[in-house]
Design an enzyme around this catalytic site. Sequence first.
Site, short mmCIF file in Angstrom:
data_model
loop_
_atom_site.label_atom_id
_atom_site.label_comp_id
_atom_site.label_asym_id
_atom_site.label_seq_id
_atom_site.Cartn_x
_atom_site.Cartn_y
_atom_site.Cartn_z
N CYS A 332 0.69 -1.06 0.07
CA CYS A 332 0.25 0.04 -0.04
C CYS A 332 0.83 1.18 -0.15
O CYS A 332 1.30 1.58 -0.90
CB CYS A 332 -1.02 -0.02 1.22
N HIS A 465 -3.43 -4.95 0.70
CA HIS A 465 -2.90 -5.54 1.83
C HIS A 465 -3.08 -7.50 2.15
O HIS A 465 -3.98 -7.68 2.56
CB HIS A 465 -3.62 -5.15 3.23
N GLU A 467 -1.48 -9.23 3.67
CA GLU A 467 -1.53 -9.79 5.09
C GLU A 467 -2.65 -10.22 5.54
O GLU A 467 -2.70 -11.14 6.44
CB GLU A 467 -0.55 -8.89 5.73
N1 GLN Z 1 -1.97 6.83 2.88
C1 GLN Z 1 -1.87 5.97 1.85
C2 GLN Z 1 -3.45 6.25 1.32
O1 GLN Z 1 -4.18 6.73 1.95
C3 GLN Z 1 -1.71 4.49 2.11
C4 GLN Z 1 -2.60 4.03 3.12
C5 GLN Z 1 -2.18 2.49 3.37
O2 GLN Z 1 -1.20 2.20 3.34
N2 GLN Z 1 -3.04 1.43 4.08
O3 GLN Z 1 -3.44 5.86 -0.13
#
Ligand code: GLN
Length: 486
Positions: A332, A465, A467
């Site tokens: 992410c 994600h 995970e």
């Molecule tokens: N801050 C970033 C966004 O909002 C990544 C968010 C995250 O890593 N879950 O896109």
Amino acid sequence: GTMNPFQHGEVFVTDDGAETDLDIGHYERFSGISAKKSDNITTGQIYSDVLKKERKGKYLGKTVQVIPHVTDRIKEFIKSDIKNEDFVICEIGGTVGDIESLPFLEAIRQFSNDIGKKNTLFIHLTLVPYMRASDEIKTKPTQHSVKELRSIGIQPDIIICRSERNIPLEQRKKISLFCNVDIKNVIQTIDVKTIYEAPISFNNEKLDKQVLDYFKIKSKKSVNLNPWKKIIKIVLSPRKHVNIAIIGKYVNLKDAYKSLDEALVHGGIHNNLKVNLVRIESDNLKPTEIKKKLINVSGILIPGGFGKRGTEGKIAAIKYARINKIPFLGICFGMQMAIIEFARNVLNIKTASSSELNSKCTPVVGLIHEWKKDGKTIRGTNKDLGGTMRLGLYEAELLNNSLIKSIYKAKSIKERHRHRYEVNINFKKHFEKKGLIFSGNSPDKNLPEIIELKNHPWFIGVQFHPEFKSRPLSPHPLFSSFIKAA
Ligand code: GLN
């Protein structure tokens, strides 16, 4: 949805996009069943529902009170979304006596009354501390919390006593006597070396048998715990070790990346080795120290994150992984940082950044409407920050002949998301010309979901994600492959 991980640890995301407590992740990992929005509720959501109902006049002008209106809403929630399940496990978080949990405890007291005592079983979890100085086990806290519970009308049927060491029979008898619980139902749970020992430990203590006996259910066959035994063997006596650096902002709090830590352990289990997590605080990571700090690691992982603090350290670490051909996984925010690093250092766009970090940058990462006039954004802008991100399962189509496709062995995948910003598709050609390819994309091709480097043994960034979907009995292929490469 706006919660800082320093408060309660990671925010766990379900397939259907609920942002929940990390306990839900443990339930998924142990049961193998994906949780849903209907598996978790907070006091705030209960009150919000009650207030909405009141504004609609549904209470017909009656005085709205905790009992029965709030408790009714809690009971309704427990009963919702039940089909043919044999059991419903209902966990009330917090500690008996907390003001916050009172309406929930009152609701389950009523619930037991509503559906009949023989259909409900109360399990109370207590702490039985060991006092080193006097070499004693103390049952007093258990007695007091049971007293507190009974004062609100709940008599526990089973007490699970969390303890550092074995609770002698004499102390068990004491708990049984003072707390009015059959001695067979005083179950000890001694700290285990790995959490995956817990099912075996509970089975040894006959917790499962006691639950079935209570409900007068005959067990058909004994439970097969071999898969868990295998896992424990690998975790506790591994063949080899591998060091993986996690570079993030919340590394000082162990629970902040709970699912990620577990997914890495699962990747290790799949490869029959132990993963040593080297947690590095991105804030203090000066570019000049990168080499020294990362010299002993075989893989570098940048997890999800929010906000500017610590980003330069992350970007410097990504550069190090890219140039030195060290296996790299960006999750992410970690993928977004990899895009920024490449744009700055390879494409030579010095002002490249994310509009989350700098509103005047060249947005290689940003909000879709910044580059697409008619861009339908799937998350709210200028609205609430909570619950408005791209949340839950979204599909990605995988590119032929890509590393990612060989890992997933599938044409398309679905993974869980939680982010507001996206990689700017307009830079695709520039990136690809220099060897960074978009190997996974949304079906409409507007949203890059996965990136990888051509001239690198293992360099992958994912906008989702992975995970959250990894489980000890079925490790996630991305983590298995990352650990293998490392
Ligand atoms: N801050 C970033 C966004 O909002 C990544 C968010 C995250 O890593 N879950 O896109």
